[in-house]
Scaffold this active site. Sequence first.
Site, short mmCIF file in Angstrom:
data_model
loop_
_atom_site.label_atom_id
_atom_site.label_comp_id
_atom_site.label_asym_id
_atom_site.label_seq_id
_atom_site.Cartn_x
_atom_site.Cartn_y
_atom_site.Cartn_z
N ARG A 102 0.89 -1.18 0.00
CA ARG A 102 0.00 0.00 0.00
C ARG A 102 0.91 1.21 0.00
O ARG A 102 1.68 1.41 0.95
CB ARG A 102 -0.90 -0.03 1.24
CG ARG A 102 -1.72 1.21 1.41
CD ARG A 102 -2.85 1.03 2.41
NE ARG A 102 -3.98 0.36 1.80
CZ ARG A 102 -5.24 0.44 2.22
NH1 ARG A 102 -5.53 1.16 3.28
NH2 ARG A 102 -6.21 -0.20 1.61
N HIS A 129 -7.05 0.81 -6.76
CA HIS A 129 -7.29 -0.10 -5.62
C HIS A 129 -7.94 -1.39 -6.19
O HIS A 129 -9.11 -1.66 -5.94
CB HIS A 129 -8.22 0.59 -4.61
CG HIS A 129 -8.24 -0.05 -3.26
ND1 HIS A 129 -7.46 -1.14 -2.92
CD2 HIS A 129 -8.96 0.26 -2.14
CE1 HIS A 129 -7.71 -1.48 -1.67
NE2 HIS A 129 -8.61 -0.65 -1.17
N GLN A 132 -9.92 -4.06 -4.00
CA GLN A 132 -11.25 -3.62 -3.58
C GLN A 132 -12.29 -3.97 -4.64
O GLN A 132 -13.38 -4.46 -4.34
CB GLN A 132 -11.23 -2.10 -3.35
CG GLN A 132 -12.56 -1.52 -2.95
CD GLN A 132 -13.02 -2.01 -1.60
OE1 GLN A 132 -12.25 -1.96 -0.64
NE2 GLN A 132 -14.25 -2.50 -1.49
N ASP A 220 -17.20 7.10 -2.32
CA ASP A 220 -16.02 6.94 -1.46
C ASP A 220 -15.78 8.29 -0.80
O ASP A 220 -16.39 9.30 -1.18
CB ASP A 220 -14.84 6.49 -2.34
CG ASP A 220 -13.57 6.20 -1.54
OD1 ASP A 220 -13.65 6.03 -0.30
OD2 ASP A 220 -12.48 6.12 -2.15
N CYS A 260 -16.49 1.58 -0.33
CA CYS A 260 -15.38 0.68 0.02
C CYS A 260 -15.04 0.73 1.50
O CYS A 260 -14.38 -0.17 2.01
CB CYS A 260 -14.16 1.02 -0.83
SG CYS A 260 -13.62 2.73 -0.63
N ARG A 288 -13.74 -9.00 0.59
CA ARG A 288 -12.30 -8.80 0.45
C ARG A 288 -11.56 -10.09 0.83
O ARG A 288 -10.61 -10.48 0.17
CB ARG A 288 -11.82 -7.65 1.37
CG ARG A 288 -12.38 -6.28 1.04
CD ARG A 288 -11.83 -5.73 -0.26
NE ARG A 288 -10.39 -5.68 -0.29
CZ ARG A 288 -9.64 -4.67 0.14
NH1 ARG A 288 -10.21 -3.60 0.62
NH2 ARG A 288 -8.32 -4.72 0.05
N1 CP Z 1 -11.45 -0.46 1.78
C1 CP Z 1 -10.21 -0.51 2.27
O1 CP Z 1 -9.21 -0.71 1.57
O2 CP Z 1 -10.15 -0.32 3.62
P1 CP Z 1 -8.85 -0.16 4.50
O3 CP Z 1 -8.24 1.18 4.20
O4 CP Z 1 -9.35 -0.25 5.92
O5 CP Z 1 -7.88 -1.26 4.18
N1 NVA Z 2 -9.93 6.62 -1.59
C1 NVA Z 2 -9.61 6.16 -0.26
C2 NVA Z 2 -9.83 4.69 -0.17
C3 NVA Z 2 -9.54 4.08 1.18
C4 NVA Z 2 -9.77 2.59 1.18
C5 NVA Z 2 -8.18 6.53 0.08
O1 NVA Z 2 -7.31 6.40 -0.79
O2 NVA Z 2 -7.92 6.97 1.20
#
Ligand code: CP
Ligand code: NVA
Length: 301
Positions: A102, A129, A132, A220, A260, A288
């Site tokens: 990440r 992502h 997701q 989101d 998400c 997930r």
């Molecule tokens: N939806 C998602 O990726 O959640 P987290 O940021 O908690 O991993």
């Molecule tokens: N768009 C959000 C998604 C988190 C799962 C972010 O990048 O923070």
Amino acid sequence: MKHLLSLKDLTRNEIIEILDTSSELKEDRKKGELRHHLRDKTLLLLFEKKSTRTRISFEVAMSEIGGNSIYLNPADTQLGRGETITDTSKVISRYVHAIAARVNDHQTLNSLAENSTIPVINALSDLEHPCQLLADLMTIREHKGDLKGLTLAWIGDGNNVCNSTILACSLTGIKTRIATPRGYEPNQQIVADGRMLGGDIKLTHNPTEAVKDADILYTDVWISMGDEKERDQRLKDFAPYQVNRELLEGASNDAIVLHCLPAHRGEEITDEIVDGPNSRVLDQAENRLHTEKALLLKLLK
Ligand code: CP
Ligand code: NVA
């Protein structure tokens, strides 16, 4: 497929195969039948940003299919003291069998992948992502059956999740109607790629127009991780893009609502909708686990 950095790394058939395996694994788990498909395989989770769902679902997925996982915050490693991604990636490849990363900058994933001899999975970047969206496609299929021919309305920020939504829908025949404020449109290259893949993608600045006859509403957060400095401006710009009862009334009667998570209740979505009968957000979160198991088996078995 060697890496999953973008949904473009998957073909339509590979996505369907992953969804089919995910559904089987979900059924097995319900019956208490967990099979250890993997032995002596380790997944490294390298996370520059915070996570609840992604971290837990990957760790539980590895454990339930018989593997192990290690979670690392890069700041606590020698990366935090300037060791290069190139060297780190080569070294990691000698220990573990896959990396889920990440990252703040999608380029870091490219560098990891270019220098590793093991699969690299995008566990969220500023651009995409993909994990997701595998869970979201599974959720849509569970509630709507065939994906082809459905219409999904995206309301809000043209962010990483929006970009992956465009690719996921283009690959599986779901039409997308993307409503963002001016200046917050999805990545242009991704829209072009989605169209090349056969996607029916319409961009608008009008949320009411986007949700008309939509089968799925997806939103989101307005302030993604990394956007915190723009908070005040974003709250103003996104105010007309809230998913609330009035907006949902403009969609199909049986439309489902996706998010998400994490949600900023009262900003991009109201409590009434996120907790209401059309919401499928907890199924998305659960899925997930199943889709990541299927993905790991595809990459590691
Ligand atoms: N939806 C998602 O990726 O959640 P987290 O940021 O908690 O991993
Ligand atoms: N768009 C959000 C998604 C988190 C799962 C972010 O990048 O923070």
